[in-house]
Enzyme design. Structure first.
Site, short mmCIF file in Angstrom:
data_model
loop_
_atom_site.label_atom_id
_atom_site.label_comp_id
_atom_site.label_asym_id
_atom_site.label_seq_id
_atom_site.Cartn_x
_atom_site.Cartn_y
_atom_site.Cartn_z
N GLY A 1 37.58 46.53 38.40
CA GLY A 1 37.69 45.74 37.18
C GLY A 1 37.93 44.27 37.48
O GLY A 1 38.09 43.85 38.63
N ARG B 1 40.73 39.02 38.50
CA ARG B 1 41.09 37.61 38.37
C ARG B 1 40.09 36.84 37.50
O ARG B 1 40.02 35.62 37.56
CB ARG B 1 41.17 36.95 39.75
N LYS C 1 36.72 32.57 36.12
CA LYS C 1 37.22 33.20 37.34
C LYS C 1 38.45 32.44 37.85
O LYS C 1 38.40 31.21 37.99
CB LYS C 1 36.12 33.22 38.40
N ASP D 1 47.26 38.21 42.57
CA ASP D 1 47.87 37.25 41.65
C ASP D 1 46.91 36.80 40.56
O ASP D 1 47.29 36.06 39.66
CB ASP D 1 48.40 36.03 42.42
N GLY D 2 45.66 37.25 40.64
CA GLY D 2 44.69 36.90 39.61
C GLY D 2 44.16 35.48 39.69
O GLY D 2 43.42 35.04 38.81
N ARG E 1 31.71 30.73 35.15
CA ARG E 1 30.44 31.33 35.57
C ARG E 1 29.64 31.74 34.34
O ARG E 1 30.18 32.28 33.37
CB ARG E 1 30.74 32.55 36.44
N ASP F 1 30.14 47.24 43.11
CA ASP F 1 30.75 46.49 42.02
C ASP F 1 30.35 45.01 42.05
O ASP F 1 30.67 44.27 41.11
CB ASP F 1 32.28 46.61 42.05
N ASN F 2 29.66 44.59 43.10
CA ASN F 2 29.16 43.22 43.18
C ASN F 2 27.66 43.13 42.94
O ASN F 2 27.06 42.09 43.19
CB ASN F 2 29.47 42.62 44.57
#
Length: 487
Positions: free
Chosen positions: A90, A93, A113, A125-126, A176, A252-253
């Protein structure tokens, strides 16, 4: 052109509901400020480029303000990472702020992002740091300029927020843009969690919003999968032809639309090396340059498995079988163009393969070789390039075959040949050392080099006055930079 408050939001993915994403607000950066913006990306939203210099621009994309119509959501998905299945990943960040419809009727995801922690941050830490944000910005816009499908980057916002990686750095955000941020891993998540209703809902959403032409097919889901296979075959052919290494081809990419995104330890080849590994965390070389083709097929197989509730297995297998022939056709067509050839001959693949073998053994600069090959007549060009090769006898044999092959090509005139070759062979590419120099200056508060490099890479095929330094071979130190996933 529009002002920032005139954007039209239509948040189609958010309407799928809480099973697909979670509402999260961005965590603001301290003292946000514009590092760089892309006028070309802003034009996709019909935005006036001048608004990038306004204070509200940095506040919006630094997490301080939000459009009333935006619905920031962290998307949930899973995926295979380095070949092993991870059940829940998921947006750890990143946040999908919403979807904007421009005046041409096109939809663009606004994805922020580095926006802070989400329910999917796990132990992170996102945050994103300035160097990774600059690298993604430059890569997105550089790939697009080369004609390689990619997400786009609107801007990078810097800050005074401290973030710890290997050392303390400054936090940043990159905005993005993409028509969709749905990944192979979205389908994997609902397949492996056995959420069949949501799985079908996702498939219907993707079909309706991104592959509407497939709905006319007797088997719409199969037609959609075939389109995904075709797009990824063409994408990876372009990566290989232009020497681009993604570095982390986890499922996932991988975009459902066949575009490049989720930039981490990417690199363009300097010296040609088929076995080049751009991610120093990739100990086994799973995502090496030469492995991008089989891994692309492997990832499509993982997606096919996740689509078995919707498509017959035999149909999936047959469609997967199209990947390699499609890739090979696209790749060979691109390499013919790079060599200045306008029609096909049976021996062209052997001509290309032999050249790459010679490059491999001689540390030849991949991009500059093709550019220089088109500068002058073939006989003179190969004579000038000869000294770059160790195996002179082997190169002479190749050069003789190449000159004879060009002579059989219907393209007439050296000037016409030069123009055609320079239109597909870039003079400027995003080398790691160029990015590193721009990053170091930006970390000291000087954003001029990031902006200059972005401008140069926006016109990679055109010779630009006073920009010779960007077209040189890298210094020795520039060939040995280690890039990690935090980059």
């Amino acid at each position: 052109m529009k002002a920032l408050d005139e954007l039209t939001f239509d948040n189609r993915f958010a309407r799928l509901g809480d099973a697909f994403s979670t509402h999260v607000l961005p965590e603001p950066l301290d003292n946000p400020r514009l590092v760089v913006a892309s006028p070309a990306a802003m034009a996709l939203l019909d935005l006036d480029p001048a608004v990038a210099e306004s204070p509200v621009f940095a506040e919006l994309f630094g997490g301080h303000k939000l459009w009333a119509e935006a619905e920031p959501r962290a998307m949930v998905y899973s995926g295979h990472q380095f070949g092993s299945y991870n059940p829940q990943l998921g947006d750890g960040r990143g946040l999908l702020l919403g979807e904007v419809r421009n005046d041409a009727g096109q939809y663009w995801d606004l994805h922020l992002k580095g926006a802070g922690q989400t329910p999917y941050s796990r132990m992170g830490d996102g945050r994103a740091v300035l160097r990774s944000s600059i690298r993604e910005f430059l890569a997105s816009e550089a790939l697009h300029a080369l004609g390689i499908p990619s997400s786009r980057a609107l801007c990078v916002i810097g800050s005074d927020t401290p973030v710890w990686r290997e050392k303390q750095e400054r936090g940043a955000m990159v905005l993005r843009l993409a028509p969709s941020h749905i990944r192979f891993g979205h389908f994997e998540y609902f397949y492996y969690t056995r959420k069949s209703e949501q799985h079908t809902q996702l498939a219907e959403h993707v079909l309706a919003q991104h592959f509407p032409e497939c709905r006319k097919h007797p088997q719409p889901y199969l037609a959609m999968f075939r389109e995904i296979v075709e797009r990824n075959a063409e994408l990876i052919a372009k990566w290989q032809a232009y020497g681009f290494c993604h570095g982390v081809m986890n499922t996932d990419n991988m975009s459902i639309l066949g575009i490049t995104f989720d930039f981490g330890p990417f690199a363009f080849l300097d010296d040609f090396d088929a076995h080049f590994i751009c991610n120093h965390s990739d100990d086994q070389g799973r995502y090496s340059f030469s492995n991008q083709v089989p891994i692309g097929q492997w990832n499509l197989s993982a997606l096919a498995q996740a689509l078995t509730p919707l498509i017959a297995v035999d149909d999936l297998r047959e469609t997967l079988g199209l990947f390699l022939p499609l890739y090979q056709a696209h790749y060979l067509d691109l390499m013919r163009r790079r060599l200045g050839l306008t029609h096909a001959e049976d021996a062209d693949q052997q001509l290309v393969e032999r050249l790459l073998q010679l490059m491999q053994g001689s540390a030849v600069d991949y991009s500059l070789f093709f550019r220089r090959l088109g500068d002058t007549a073939p006989e003179l060009a190969v004579a000038q390039l000869r000294d770059d090769f160790v195996d002179l006898k082997g190169f002479d044999a190749w050069a003789e075959s190449y000159v004879a092959r060009v002579a059989r090509d219907p393209l007439q005139g050296q000037e016409q040949r030069r123009v055609r070759m320079h239109a597909v062979n870039p003079l400027y590419v995003l080398r790691n050392y160029l990015a590193q120099q721009a990053i170091e200056a930006a970390e000291s508060g000087d954003y001029s080099e990031v902006r200059r490099l972005h401008q140069v890479l926006s016109r990679p095929f055109e010779e630009q006055p006073d920009m010779d330094n960007y077209a040189k071979r890298p210094p020795d130190w520039g060939k040995h930079l280690e890039i990690s996933c935090s980059s």
